[in-house]
Design an enzyme around this catalytic site. Structure first.
Site, mmCIF file in Angstrom:
data_model
loop_
_atom_site.group_PDB
_atom_site.id
_atom_site.type_symbol
_atom_site.label_atom_id
_atom_site.label_comp_id
_atom_site.label_asym_id
_atom_site.label_seq_id
_atom_site.Cartn_x
_atom_site.Cartn_y
_atom_site.Cartn_z
ATOM 1 N N TYR A 26 0.840 -1.201 0.000
ATOM 2 C CA TYR A 26 0.000 0.000 0.000
ATOM 3 C C TYR A 26 0.873 1.248 0.000
ATOM 4 C CZ TYR A 26 -4.375 2.545 0.800
ATOM 5 O OH TYR A 26 -5.480 3.370 0.658
ATOM 6 N N GLY A 27 1.888 1.218 -0.867
ATOM 7 C CA GLY A 27 2.696 2.409 -1.078
ATOM 8 C C GLY A 27 2.031 3.280 -2.126
ATOM 9 N N SER A 28 2.820 4.025 -2.860
ATOM 10 C CA SER A 28 2.282 4.959 -3.856
ATOM 11 C C SER A 28 1.435 4.233 -4.904
ATOM 12 C CB SER A 28 3.433 5.705 -4.533
ATOM 13 O OG SER A 28 2.965 6.555 -5.559
ATOM 14 N N SER A 54 0.601 0.971 7.316
ATOM 15 C CA SER A 54 -0.384 1.229 6.262
ATOM 16 C C SER A 54 -1.729 0.558 6.522
ATOM 17 C CB SER A 54 0.160 0.762 4.913
ATOM 18 O OG SER A 54 1.290 1.516 4.540
ATOM 19 N N GLU A 85 12.919 -4.837 -4.771
ATOM 20 C CA GLU A 85 13.902 -5.569 -3.978
ATOM 21 C C GLU A 85 13.268 -6.446 -2.902
ATOM 22 O OE1 GLU A 85 13.645 -1.303 -2.366
ATOM 23 O OE2 GLU A 85 13.654 -2.313 -4.309
ATOM 24 N N HIS A 109 5.772 -3.930 -12.851
ATOM 25 C CA HIS A 109 7.125 -3.801 -13.407
ATOM 26 C C HIS A 109 7.661 -5.213 -13.584
ATOM 27 C CE1 HIS A 109 11.049 -2.410 -14.402
ATOM 28 N NE2 HIS A 109 11.589 -2.524 -13.200
ATOM 29 N N GLY A 135 2.406 6.611 -8.632
ATOM 30 C CA GLY A 135 1.113 6.256 -8.079
ATOM 31 C C GLY A 135 0.208 7.447 -7.818
ATOM 32 N N GLU A 196 15.335 5.166 -16.928
ATOM 33 C CA GLU A 196 15.589 5.710 -15.593
ATOM 34 C C GLU A 196 17.052 6.103 -15.432
ATOM 35 O OE1 GLU A 196 12.218 3.133 -13.111
ATOM 36 O OE2 GLU A 196 14.312 2.483 -13.134
ATOM 37 N N GLU A 232 13.651 26.075 -14.388
ATOM 38 C CA GLU A 232 13.011 26.281 -15.686
ATOM 39 C C GLU A 232 12.892 24.993 -16.506
ATOM 40 O OE1 GLU A 232 14.236 29.592 -18.029
ATOM 41 O OE2 GLU A 232 14.547 30.892 -16.289
#
Length: 329
Positions: A26-28, A54, A85, A109, A135, A196, A232
């Protein structure tokens, strides 16, 4: 190479009727997926470990929460949304022993499937729905009546309907409102890691820092350097995101456009592209995955050291002060 695209007209939430989805974590991403599915009328249970902070948060949001093994036992679709991980440990300890034959195991993922940290049994369906954004945006765009595009991949199709289930899931989180692109676990994993490292979280960051350092070392103020090299950037990225490179160039000054033409390739040249190819090779042959797995097994000494050093960079110090001013204004 062209990819298949799917939209709401190609998806049916009916394929999830009578099925329960267990969102593990229950993360992002976990929060966004669970809430979006719940509000799309899907039967959702959140799976967490005993003592997780959470638990109360998810319950306060109106979601059913169970310990991960119990959530898996009562669900037919299991979406694994704990960090990369941690996934292999959670899978082997809590998911695999509780999962039933014919279940649908899902990921956002492809890392652990592609690099064989998780190898599901042959009687398990395996798919991926990977939203192309964090998320919080999966959630906010859904609430606004829109969504984020997502990638879809099928790794194992034991029951013959995994694609239908995957598309229904994509519709449930709002991705089908914008578009679902069909891919593979391999392609999603390797392109995601490459992007990334070389652009989003690696290359651009180092480019920003190098520009900041070049200006400040030449005697220009930290404040001016921060605004020019970091603040910017969002303005330009927003233009590119909205209409592509040509749109961005049509909405900046001719001076800026000309400067980009004559200087850009001096900065990002063939040497940079060669370095990118080397990074891609390390992603493709598993070198990066192996190093990241070993880094976690060793307690993250390099990760923690880099995090500490980067947090002390002058651009972070001046940025914290300037952001307070900008927000107040």
């Amino acid at each position: 190479m062209a990819c298949n695209m799917y939209y709401e007209k190609d998806c049916s939430l009916d394929f999830l009727k009578g099925k329960r989805v267990a969102v593990i974590g229950y993360g992002s991403q976990g929060k966004a997926h669970a809430l979006n599915l719940h509000e799309s009328g899907i039967d959702v249970v959140v799976g967490l470990y005993e003592g997780s902070k959470s638990i109360q948060v998810a319950q306060d949001a109106g979601l059913r929460v169970e310990l991960t093994p119990d959530a898996v036992k009562m669900a037919q679709v299991i979406m694994v949304l704990v960090p990369d991980e941690s996934q292999a440990t959670v899978y082997h300890n809590d998911i695999l022993p509780a999962m039933q034959s014919g279940s649908y195991l899902a990921f956002a993922h492809g890392f652990n499937i592609h690099y064989a940290q998780i190898t599901p049994e042959k009687d398990i369906n395996v798919f991926m729905i990977a939203p192309k954004g964090p998320g919080r945006m999966v959630r906010s765009t859904y609430v606004e009546g829109s969504g984020l595009p997502a990638l879809m991949a099928i790794h194992q199709d034991y029951t013959g309907d995994t694609k239908d289930i995957a598309l229904a899931y994509a519709a449930g989180i709002g991705a089908a409102r914008i578009g679902v692109i069909e891919t593979t676990f391999k392609e999603e994993t390797e392109t995601d890691l490459f992007g990334e490292q070389t652009i989003l979280c690696g290359g651009v960051i180092e480019l920003i820092k190098a520009g900041f350092e070049t200006l400040t070392e030449a005697g220009y103020s930290h404040e001016n350097a921060y605004f020019e090299c970091l603040h910017e950037l969002k303005l330009i990225v927003d233009l590119v995101n909205r209409g592509g490179l040509a749109f961005m160039r049509n909405n900046i000054s001719d001076t800026a456009e000309y400067g980009g033409y004559v200087a850009g390739k001096r900065i990002i040249n063939e040497d940079v592209k060669s370095a990118m190819k080397a990074v891609l090779t390390e992603v493709q042959d598993g070198t990066f995955a192996r190093n990241w797995i070993l880094e976690n097994q060793a307690g993250r000494p390099g990760f923690n050291m880099n995090k500490r050093i980067e947090s002390q960079h002058p651009i972070e110090v001046v940025g914290e002060k300037l952001r307070e001013i900008v927000i107040k204004d």
